[in-house]
Design a protein around this motif. Sequence first.
Motif, PDB file in Angstrom:
ATOM      1  N   ALA A 181       0.558  -1.239  -0.014  1.00 18.87           N
ATOM      2  CA  ALA A 181       0.093  -0.018  -0.061  1.00 18.87           C
ATOM      3  C   ALA A 181       0.598   1.271   0.039  1.00 18.87           C
ATOM      4  O   ALA A 181       0.359   2.435  -0.010  1.00 18.87           O
ATOM      5  CB  ALA A 181      -0.821  -0.111   1.217  1.00 18.87           C
ATOM      6  N   ASN A 182       2.075   1.022  -0.277  1.00 24.69           N
ATOM      7  CA  ASN A 182       2.906   2.470  -0.196  1.00 24.69           C
ATOM      8  C   ASN A 182       2.565   3.403  -1.070  1.00 24.69           C
ATOM      9  O   ASN A 182       2.569   4.622  -0.929  1.00 24.69           O
ATOM     10  CB  ASN A 182       4.285   2.205  -0.184  1.00 24.69           C
ATOM     11  N   PHE A 183       2.208   3.045  -2.268  1.00 24.82           N
ATOM     12  CA  PHE A 183       1.783   3.937  -3.445  1.00 24.82           C
ATOM     13  C   PHE A 183       0.546   4.794  -2.982  1.00 24.82           C
ATOM     14  O   PHE A 183       0.409   5.537  -3.595  1.00 24.82           O
ATOM     15  CB  PHE A 183       1.800   2.889  -4.741  1.00 24.82           C
ATOM     16  N   ILE A 184      -0.467   4.057  -2.248  1.00 26.23           N
ATOM     17  CA  ILE A 184      -1.771   4.790  -1.764  1.00 26.23           C
ATOM     18  C   ILE A 184      -1.264   5.922  -0.788  1.00 26.23           C
ATOM     19  O   ILE A 184      -1.466   6.832  -0.842  1.00 26.23           O
ATOM     20  CB  ILE A 184      -2.799   3.898  -1.488  1.00 26.23           C
ATOM     21  N   LEU A 185      -0.296   5.322   0.205  1.00 29.80           N
ATOM     22  CA  LEU A 185      -0.108   6.193   1.420  1.00 29.80           C
ATOM     23  C   LEU A 185       0.605   7.297   0.989  1.00 29.80           C
ATOM     24  O   LEU A 185       0.630   8.353   1.643  1.00 29.80           O
ATOM     25  CB  LEU A 185       0.593   5.340   2.477  1.00 29.80           C
ATOM     26  N   LYS A 186       1.452   7.095   0.006  1.00 32.27           N
ATOM     27  CA  LYS A 186       2.434   8.306  -0.527  1.00 32.27           C
ATOM     28  C   LYS A 186       1.668   9.483  -0.930  1.00 32.27           C
ATOM     29  O   LYS A 186       2.095  10.583  -0.772  1.00 32.27           O
ATOM     30  CB  LYS A 186       3.023   7.910  -1.657  1.00 32.27           C
ATOM     31  N   VAL A 187       0.343   9.209  -1.248  1.00 32.62           N
ATOM     32  CA  VAL A 187      -0.629  10.248  -1.966  1.00 32.62           C
ATOM     33  C   VAL A 187      -1.461  10.726  -0.742  1.00 32.62           C
ATOM     34  O   VAL A 187      -1.773  11.912  -0.607  1.00 32.62           O
ATOM     35  CB  VAL A 187      -0.918   9.984  -3.227  1.00 32.62           C
TER      36      VAL A 187
END
Length: 378
Positions: free
Chosen positions: A235-241
């Motif tokens: 989920a890093n790509f979601i949390l990054k934004v």
Amino acid sequence: MSGILLLNNYFTYVDFVSALVTFVVAVFLAKLQVPCADSRWTPFNRMRWLMVGAYTALSVSNIMSALQPHEVETDILKAAVLIVGMVQALLFTAMCITFINPQKVSIRWGLYNCLAIGCAAALIVAGHSVGEWEFATAVNISTALYIAELVVFSWKFFHTYTESKQCLESNYDEDLSSRLRWIKWCFISALGVGVMALLIVVSPIGDVEMCYFTVFYTLYYVYMGVHIVNYRITANFILKVMTDEEKSDTQHSEPAAAPEPAPHAIHEKTDAMKRALDEWVAHRRYVLNEQTINDIAADLGFDRFFFAWYFTNELHTTFRTWRTELRIKEAQRLLSEEDAAVASLHLKVGISDKSNFYKHFKAHTGMTPTEYKKSAQK
């Protein structure tokens, strides 16, 4: 009589198995390593512990049901299913929204919903202590509240899902439908469990129906537990934004038009951008698929506004189109020079959705990857 005893034993086994399975999932979730020092993970971690509590409570409830089977009145059982269903709808909706946009699940929102559920439970208890008619009326009112809860939660989830999907695709400049689809199915599955609970409340039920319902929601709890673990990994790509407060307030609208650079600076900056892009391409960084537009622009040494201006005014295209062409060319190279597996080729070139990859590949080459591989290796 022996048949009834055998059936009762079967239901008892189902309750015990359900209790064991949900408890094991609760242990796995409790042991899940979450980077607590990173504030981006705080909403997810909070929901994880709430889910651990829910799984544990369900396990204890199933054990109690197994030890004292068939001693609860049908009306009391329906009321219990109703209240538990309301709590589960709140928890799973909050978990699914946390998956897609943690900023949308506030403690205040949760407390307001808990208060509504508490009022429904208090109304049922009060009605039961007064009389049958009052109890039936309280259950009917609470059932209507539960239906309203399911409708409101569905609207909130799908509204948040649509907004967050658009925001993520704007930041990553690519179609992320395939990477987010599982979140939608998590919620739809939870809604299915909620509707089943509603049917149990409003229709005649027996031990067989309750047994099927127990099996169904146990499987869903396992399904949800697996996705909670996977979310921690992917989920890093979601949390990054989505965990940036300023972005969450502004990025649901269309991005502002890129301001045009001053005339005296255009030539120098465009030359620098061209050199930076040539180096970026030489290092094949276009196959990375978890970099936001801001990340890419910063890596090249420019801001997002000039980045967008360059592609629009100098290359007369968009970054998404330009990068897709590079990815398709890379796929062609792999199919021509290596014994590449077509099934996983889309991942090697940075396109997460296989159907999107096939669509873009055929649009650029006029062939499917399999057809292209055969023609290239003749």
